[in-house]
Design an enzyme around this catalytic site. Structure first.
Site, PDB file in Angstrom:
ATOM      1  N   CYS A 187       0.822  -1.212   0.000  1.00  0.00           N
ATOM      2  CA  CYS A 187       0.000   0.000   0.000  1.00  0.00           C
ATOM      3  C   CYS A 187       0.850   1.253   0.000  1.00  0.00           C
ATOM      4  O   CYS A 187       2.066   1.197   0.043  1.00  0.00           O
ATOM      5  CB  CYS A 187      -0.863   0.014   1.248  1.00  0.00           C
ATOM      6  N   GLY A 212      -1.420   1.435  -4.899  1.00  0.00           N
ATOM      7  CA  GLY A 212      -2.652   0.724  -4.583  1.00  0.00           C
ATOM      8  C   GLY A 212      -3.861   1.390  -5.207  1.00  0.00           C
ATOM      9  O   GLY A 212      -4.040   2.593  -5.062  1.00  0.00           O
ATOM     10  N   ASN A 261       1.473  -0.172   5.671  1.00  0.00           N
ATOM     11  CA  ASN A 261       2.005  -0.700   4.421  1.00  0.00           C
ATOM     12  C   ASN A 261       2.949  -1.845   4.772  1.00  0.00           C
ATOM     13  O   ASN A 261       3.941  -1.609   5.472  1.00  0.00           O
ATOM     14  CB  ASN A 261       2.750   0.402   3.667  1.00  0.00           C
ATOM     15  N   GLY A 262       2.630  -3.044   4.324  1.00  0.00           N
ATOM     16  CA  GLY A 262       3.494  -4.187   4.617  1.00  0.00           C
ATOM     17  C   GLY A 262       2.676  -5.412   4.935  1.00  0.00           C
ATOM     18  O   GLY A 262       1.480  -5.462   4.685  1.00  0.00           O
ATOM     19  N   TYR A 313      10.679  -2.251  -9.521  1.00  0.00           N
ATOM     20  CA  TYR A 313       9.342  -2.085 -10.100  1.00  0.00           C
ATOM     21  C   TYR A 313       8.391  -1.193  -9.316  1.00  0.00           C
ATOM     22  O   TYR A 313       7.688  -0.375  -9.886  1.00  0.00           O
ATOM     23  CB  TYR A 313       8.685  -3.469 -10.256  1.00  0.00           C
ATOM     24  N   ASP A 361      10.867  -4.877 -16.739  1.00  0.00           N
ATOM     25  CA  ASP A 361      11.478  -4.891 -15.402  1.00  0.00           C
ATOM     26  C   ASP A 361      11.565  -6.294 -14.825  1.00  0.00           C
ATOM     27  O   ASP A 361      12.521  -6.645 -14.153  1.00  0.00           O
ATOM     28  CB  ASP A 361      10.684  -3.999 -14.443  1.00  0.00           C
ATOM     29  N   CYS A 390      12.905 -12.750  -2.866  1.00  0.00           N
ATOM     30  CA  CYS A 390      12.177 -13.290  -4.029  1.00  0.00           C
ATOM     31  C   CYS A 390      13.146 -13.849  -5.074  1.00  0.00           C
ATOM     32  O   CYS A 390      12.764 -14.668  -5.903  1.00  0.00           O
ATOM     33  CB  CYS A 390      11.236 -12.235  -4.619  1.00  0.00           C
TER      34      CYS A 390
HETATM   35  P1  AMP Z   1       3.666 -11.620 -15.506  1.00  0.00           P
HETATM   36  O1  AMP Z   1       5.039 -12.152 -15.857  1.00  0.00           O
HETATM   37  O2  AMP Z   1       2.669 -11.778 -16.605  1.00  0.00           O
HETATM   38  O3  AMP Z   1       3.180 -12.191 -14.199  1.00  0.00           O
HETATM   39  O4  AMP Z   1       3.789 -10.048 -15.319  1.00  0.00           O
HETATM   40  C1  AMP Z   1       4.951  -9.429 -14.928  1.00  0.00           C
HETATM   41  C2  AMP Z   1       4.784  -7.940 -15.059  1.00  0.00           C
HETATM   42  O5  AMP Z   1       3.864  -7.469 -14.062  1.00  0.00           O
HETATM   43  C3  AMP Z   1       6.102  -7.247 -14.811  1.00  0.00           C
HETATM   44  O6  AMP Z   1       6.586  -6.818 -16.027  1.00  0.00           O
HETATM   45  C4  AMP Z   1       5.800  -6.094 -13.899  1.00  0.00           C
HETATM   46  O7  AMP Z   1       5.753  -4.905 -14.668  1.00  0.00           O
HETATM   47  C5  AMP Z   1       4.432  -6.388 -13.345  1.00  0.00           C
HETATM   48  N1  AMP Z   1       4.530  -6.805 -11.935  1.00  0.00           N
HETATM   49  C6  AMP Z   1       5.508  -7.446 -11.322  1.00  0.00           C
HETATM   50  N2  AMP Z   1       5.224  -7.693 -10.035  1.00  0.00           N
HETATM   51  C7  AMP Z   1       4.007  -7.200  -9.798  1.00  0.00           C
HETATM   52  C8  AMP Z   1       3.154  -7.139  -8.654  1.00  0.00           C
HETATM   53  N3  AMP Z   1       3.513  -7.637  -7.501  1.00  0.00           N
HETATM   54  N4  AMP Z   1       1.971  -6.533  -8.805  1.00  0.00           N
HETATM   55  C9  AMP Z   1       1.578  -6.023  -9.970  1.00  0.00           C
HETATM   56  N5  AMP Z   1       2.349  -6.053 -11.099  1.00  0.00           N
HETATM   57  C10 AMP Z   1       3.551  -6.636 -11.023  1.00  0.00           C
END
Ligand code: AMP
Length: 489
Positions: free
Chosen positions: A11, A37, A113-114, A254, A358, A448
């Protein structure tokens, strides 16, 4: 909601102390934190010391939750606000924050947040002693701990509550006479201090200071409790002996906004460096570098500058998509993939292109983009990712799927290349990632990627089932009754 669908609370939080327009400033601040969020937003304000709290919360974007009349009703010199991210299934107004209680210690509001790793254990214990919970979010546990009359004044009680919780938490707490900012001993999530005239501002990210023209003062330190009251700012350190700070590295990769400052470095600059390092480690012969907007923009720029291959803004993003409420069907799924990004075909046709993003989590996004590029006539499609493969879930608040759903656990690198339909794939190395941040490796949580979790968590966190919890609670409640009876004898 079933219990193992517990929402992950990644958040944004924002607070103001000592400004006549505290709620309006908080509203602007939440606008700047909207990327953290989009599920719900809320503000709690208080006109002056000892005055009742005003609360406004709702589902959806900040612009949807607040209007003129809602804000007009929120007069006050102190306010805290919250934007909440959550995944499917757990969307509910009762879980919207800030959360407010009126207890023997007066009114208390909290924004969190957390993610607490011992939330279930504490909750079971509190319920066994009679606490009745209204929501499924972790923050409520902190309120219950703070409301207990055990440890005297509010400050001691807060320190007691903080001593019991484990995991990731950046908190804003508003009491009847003060505003408090807290960062857990590891400092997993960011929290910074700003000033606007005589007022103090606390924000998840510094980009919100820019919007309200506040001046950045410093980060709240890991393990620091910052108390703002009529005497100014006071700082108390939590007992965190032997804990090393470990900011979540994914904030740089990200989550944080590129214009924010984290650990003294602008996020955009770190992302550009991640891209440069990626180009050094995984070079490729190509005609164009193509970012996946917006997440891949800065790393693609770095890749392009380092490799001297021109960057083409071939993907055009539609910024106006909300949620689609149509039933899933093949037609709708295709629509969902296409509506967000479309391609300028002339930038792609007949070329060897490198698509830069990313991260790859499940692989769905990257696979769809490779397909788009092939359909648009790209001769070769190479995929480059500005972080290492994601192999482990996050227990500290980022919403990553379980081990099984992470594509890097399902396939080898060659298998991922096949799955995506790419000509080659390249991830950034762990060493390269740390190097690009400009900070030592041991100042981060990178669980991760590495599987090394700085704070232990219960092994059965993901597969907690209702029945098991219920029987454990009953046993605990029975032992509390026995204990009380014995003391009465
Ligand atoms: P996918 O590989 O289809 O699961 O999507 C990965 C993409 O989602 C990445 O390129 C990020 O830009 C975005 N992303 C990564 N982690 C998250 C997250 N925790 N919540 C929302 N979007 C994310």
């Amino acid at each position: 909601m079933i219990e193992n669908e517990k929402p992950r609370d990644h958040c944004g939080i924002f607070g103001v102390y000592g400004h006549p327009d505290a709620a309006t400033l908080t509203y602007f601040g939440l606008y700047a934190l909207q990327h953290r969020g989009q599920e719900s937003a809320g503000i709690v304000s208080s006109e002056a010391d000892g005055q009742v709290f005003r609360v406004h919360r709702g589902m959806g974007l900040v612009s949807r939750v607040f209007n003129d009349s809602a804000l007009r009703g929120m007069k006050g010199t102190r306010a805290i606000g919250h934007v909440r991210y959550s995944t499917t299934g757990s969307s509910s107004i009762v879980n919207a924050q800030p959360m407010v209680v009126d207890c023997a210690r007066g009114e208390i509001a909290i924004a969190h947040n957390g993610n607490l790793v011992n939330a279930n254990i504490l909750r079971d214990e509190l319920e066994a002693y009679g606490s009745i919970f209204q929501t499924t979010v972790d923050s409520e546990i902190i309120l219950h701990l703070m409301a207990q009359p055990k440890y005297g004044d509010r400050e001691n009680n807060l320190l007691y509550a903080l001593g019991r919780i484990r995991g990731a938490y950046s908190l804003l707490i508003m009491g009847e006479n003060e505003l408090i900012g807290v960062r857990d001993p590891n400092g997993f999530r960011p929290l910074s201090i700003g000033r606007l005239g005589n007022a103090y501002i606390l924000s998840s990210e510094t980009c919100a200071f820019d919007l309200i023209q506040a001046e950045f003062v410093r980060d709240v330190e890991p393990g620091e409790v910052v108390i703002l009251d009529k005497d100014g700012l006071r700082s108390v350190k939590m007992d965190s002996f032997g804990v090393r700070p470990s900011l979540c590295i994914f904030e740089y990769i990200y989550f944080a906004r590129p214009d924010s400052l984290l650990k003294g470095r602008t996020v955009a600059q770190v992302r550009e460096e991640l891209g440069r390092q990626l180009a050094r480690e995984t070079p490729v012969k190509a005609d164009a570098i193509i970012p996946v907007p917006d997440s891949g923009n800065y790393c693609a720029l770095g890749f392009s500058r380092e490799s001297n291959i021109p960057m083409e803004l071939a993907f055009v993003r539609n910024h106006y998509i909300g949620r689609t409420f149509l039933q899933p069907s093949q037609l709708i799924r295709d629509f969902n993939v296409r509506v967000k990004l479309n391609l300028v075909r002339d930038f792609v046709k007949g070329k060897r292109v490198v698509i830069v993003d990313d991260s790859i989590v499940r692989g769905t996004t990257a696979r769809a983009r490779v397909k788009n590029l092939r359909e648009a006539g790209a001769k070769e499609v190479h995929v480059r990712v500005s972080c290492p493969p994601h192999r482990h879930p996050c227990h500290y608040g980022i919403d990553f799927p379980t081990h099984k759903e992470l594509i890097a656990n399902e396939y080898t690198q060659a298998g991922i290349k096949e799955y995506l339909g790419a000509d080659s794939i390249g991830y950034l190395s762990q060493e390269g990632m740390f190097k690009a941040t400009g900070h030592p490796k041991d100042e981060f949580c990178a669980a991760c990627f590495t599987g090394e979790y700085p704070v232990p968590f219960p092994k059965d966190l993901d597969k907690f089932i209702m029945e098991k919890r219920r029987s454990q609670r009953q046993t605990l409640a029975a032992s509390v009754v026995e204990d009380t009876q014995q003391r009465l004898l």
